[in-house]
Write a protein that holds these residues in place. Structure first.
Motif, PDB file in Angstrom:
ATOM      1  N   LYS A  27       0.724  -1.255   0.028  1.00 11.66           N
ATOM      2  CA  LYS A  27       0.017   0.018   0.135  1.00 11.66           C
ATOM      3  C   LYS A  27       0.798   1.399  -0.029  1.00 11.66           C
ATOM      4  O   LYS A  27       0.541   2.303  -0.580  1.00 11.66           O
ATOM      5  CB  LYS A  27      -0.910  -0.059   1.277  1.00 11.66           C
ATOM      6  CG  LYS A  27      -2.045  -1.019   1.266  1.00 11.66           C
ATOM      7  CD  LYS A  27      -2.820  -0.633   2.298  1.00 11.66           C
ATOM      8  CE  LYS A  27      -3.974  -2.079   2.416  1.00 11.66           C
ATOM      9  NZ  LYS A  27      -4.629  -2.059   3.747  1.00 11.66           N
ATOM     10  N   ASN A  28       1.971   1.010   0.486  1.00  2.85           N
ATOM     11  CA  ASN A  28       2.783   2.487   0.637  1.00  2.85           C
ATOM     12  C   ASN A  28       3.803   2.348  -0.729  1.00  2.85           C
ATOM     13  O   ASN A  28       4.700   3.511  -0.657  1.00  2.85           O
ATOM     14  CB  ASN A  28       3.834   2.178   1.933  1.00  2.85           C
ATOM     15  CG  ASN A  28       2.932   2.421   3.048  1.00  2.85           C
ATOM     16  OD1 ASN A  28       2.010   3.267   3.369  1.00  2.85           O
ATOM     17  ND2 ASN A  28       3.210   1.726   4.155  1.00  2.85           N
ATOM     18  N   LYS A  33      -0.642   4.329  -4.615  1.00  6.93           N
ATOM     19  CA  LYS A  33      -1.517   5.235  -3.560  1.00  6.93           C
ATOM     20  C   LYS A  33      -2.370   5.943  -4.737  1.00  6.93           C
ATOM     21  O   LYS A  33      -1.890   6.979  -5.542  1.00  6.93           O
ATOM     22  CB  LYS A  33      -0.517   6.200  -3.139  1.00  6.93           C
ATOM     23  CG  LYS A  33       0.270   5.509  -1.860  1.00  6.93           C
ATOM     24  CD  LYS A  33       1.032   6.377  -1.085  1.00  6.93           C
ATOM     25  CE  LYS A  33       1.774   5.834   0.029  1.00  6.93           C
ATOM     26  NZ  LYS A  33       2.534   6.862   0.672  1.00  6.93           N
ATOM     27  N   THR A  34      -3.598   5.813  -4.403  1.00  7.16           N
ATOM     28  CA  THR A  34      -4.858   6.402  -5.269  1.00  7.16           C
ATOM     29  C   THR A  34      -5.897   5.888  -4.825  1.00  7.16           C
ATOM     30  O   THR A  34      -6.149   4.794  -4.291  1.00  7.16           O
ATOM     31  CB  THR A  34      -4.714   6.431  -6.793  1.00  7.16           C
ATOM     32  OG1 THR A  34      -5.621   7.171  -7.502  1.00  7.16           O
ATOM     33  CG2 THR A  34      -4.713   5.031  -7.021  1.00  7.16           C
ATOM     34  N   ASN A  35      -7.123   6.797  -4.803  1.00  7.94           N
ATOM     35  CA  ASN A  35      -8.568   6.229  -4.821  1.00  7.94           C
ATOM     36  C   ASN A  35      -9.208   5.783  -6.084  1.00  7.94           C
ATOM     37  O   ASN A  35     -10.271   5.310  -5.809  1.00  7.94           O
ATOM     38  CB  ASN A  35      -9.359   7.306  -3.869  1.00  7.94           C
ATOM     39  CG  ASN A  35      -8.705   7.981  -2.850  1.00  7.94           C
ATOM     40  OD1 ASN A  35      -8.615   6.783  -1.963  1.00  7.94           O
ATOM     41  ND2 ASN A  35      -8.745   9.108  -2.340  1.00  7.94           N
TER      42      ASN A  35
END
Length: 197
Positions: A27-28, A33-35
């Motif tokens: 996730k890092n 990283k995005t919605n």
């Protein structure tokens, strides 16, 4: 049969035992990283021959990008890196690459936690199925014993010959019979299928 065992499909959790910290590491990764919905793209098959033209990839991604908010993340090896660079130059939106940045274990975790996969038949495609990631697969010549088992996945297969090897002497190969509209319509269907159980 020899072991007197019945054949059965093993689920992801029966094969792998990843820790929460391993998922957190994925996730890092900046590219993750995005919605937006994340689409993993794999343009190659591990063979040295180009199976589906970059121009078709470009047009397909342009059309898919208009369907919603997506983040396209490319995976693969050195050969796919060249595809990524050529494709990137011809798009008016940003795409991302994890090519040669993650190992096989990390790729499996990425596939397990993403939204969709689009790619040529190869290792990442098989990993996507194992990770139960909804996928759109472009298949060419060769044996079909590793077809996706989940009916929600989309398979584009235009092989109607007895080819079982890489080299085809026809003007239009099985892979080249797959067009941009096939991929676009297949992806729209995949989106609908992703919500089914």
């Amino acid at each position: 049969e020899i072991l007197r065992e019945k054949e059965r499909n093993l689920g992801f959790e029966e094969i792998f035992h990843f820790e929460k910290s391993e998922y957190d590491k994925i996730k890092n990764i900046p590219e993750m990283k995005t919605n937006f919905k994340k689409i993993i793209i794999h343009t190659g098959s591990g063979w040295k021959v180009k199976l589906w033209d970059n121009e078709k990839w470009i047009e397909s991604l342009k059309r898919i990008n208009k369907l919603g908010k997506f983040k396209f993340i490319f995976v693969g090896t050195r050969e796919e890196k060249q595809d990524y660079e050529k494709i990137k130059k011809k798009l008016d939106f940003k795409i991302y690459s994890l090519i040669e940045k993650v190992d096989v274990k990390e790729l499996m975790l990425i596939l397990r936690s993403r939204d969709y996969f689009i790619g040529i038949d190869g290792g990442p495609r098989n990993m996507a199925h194992l990770a139960n990631l909804r996928s759109l697969s472009l298949l060419g010549p060769g044996p079909k014993q590793f077809m996706p088992l989940d009916k929600r996945d989309i398979v584009l297969d235009r092989s109607n010959c007895r080819c079982t090897h890489l080299f085809c002497y026809r003007k239009k190969t099985c892979m080249q019979k797959i067009n941009v509209n096939d991929v676009f319509e297949g992806f729209k269907k995949l989106i609908g299928n992703a919500n089914k159980k």
